[in-house]
Design a protein around this motif. Structure first.
Motif: not given
Ligand SMILES: C[S@@+](CC[C@H](N)C(=O)[O-])C[C@H]1O[C@@H](n2cnc3c(N)ncnc32)[C@H](O)[C@@H]1O
Length: 227
Positions: A130, A21, A13, A148, A58, A37, A40, A152, A11, A60, A128
């Protein structure tokens, strides 16, 4: 370290949402920025188009554009239904309706997909995970993390937060994290301890209000700076 794309819900932004923000000021738009993170989001693409300097990382970004698009197609309707079913958990102000939400997210992710191949080639999208970042010390002016960390907190440990923040501070002079609430709209249980830990290490840590609130109560960011 492999992740399965089927476990992710992409998802994204828009740049205007990031600016609101993270309280990004006009003069900061020229900073070298790391988006942790980034997923998309269209922040990287829109900033690049406006002569900005953004690198996004990210998990993905190990996947192809078609694979990410397929995953967006598989999950998007369900995400929109969840927003509709939980309407009372959101502030329908800046984003006035579920129709607007749908358009905003679709536009962001379409822009991202269109930019993804060239961004990978140009090193603007880097795979990459985190809490490890493949960058030199102090390579960036600013590192951002949207939706992120803290959000969570139910599935990501305190250690993950502490190590990820330490790593972001290694590569950037300043970091900003939004939001500081979890998925239940409560301040993350980690916020106080993270603040105390990084203050004790000599960083300037502040929580400040910002001009963005979609998830109810998600209207503050954490800023951590080197003195
Ligand atoms: C809810 S999305 C937010 C995307 C973007 N930052 C935004 O606000 O539109 C969270 C993102 O964190 C990435 N993610 C989750 N764990 C991660 C990690 N350990 N390292 C890097 N990216 C991670 C996910 O793949 C996802 O694309």
């Amino acid at each position: 370290m492999g992740i399965i794309l089927e476990n992710t819900i992409p998802l994204g932004r828009r740049k205007e949402e990031y600016i609101a923000m993270f309280n990004i000021q006009q003069e900061e738009l020229t900073y070298s920025i790391l988006d942790c993170g980034g997923g998309p989001s269209s922040f990287n693409r829109e900033m690049t188009k406006d002569k900005g300097n953004v690198v996004s990382i990210d998990i993905i970004y190990q996947f192809k554009d078609t694979e990410i698009q397929n995953r967006i197609d598989e999950t998007f309707e369900d995400m929109m239904k969840q927003a509709q079913d939980n309407k009372d958990k959101f502030v329908w102000n800046h984003i006035a309706s579920t129709t607007e939400l749908r358009n905003l997210r679709k536009t962001a992710m379409t822009m991202f997909i269109e930019d993804y191949q060239s961004g990978l080639k140009e090193g603007r999208y880097i795979y990459a995970q985190l809490p490890t970042l493949p960058f030199r010390d102090n390579e960036f002016d600013l590192a951002l993390c949207s939706h992120l960390m803290f959000l969570y907190s139910d599935i990501l440990s305190y250690e993950f937060h502490f190590e990820s923040i330490s790593e972001m501070l290694r590569v950037a002079s300043e970091i900003r994290i939004f939001p500081i609430v979890d998925l239940n709209c409560n301040q993350s249980a980690y916020v106080e301890d993270i603040m105390a830990s990084f203050k004790a290490k000599g960083y300037e840590v502040t929580i400040e209000a910002c001009g963005y609130e979609f998830q109810k109560g998600a209207n503050k960011l954490m800023r951590i700076k080197k003195h």
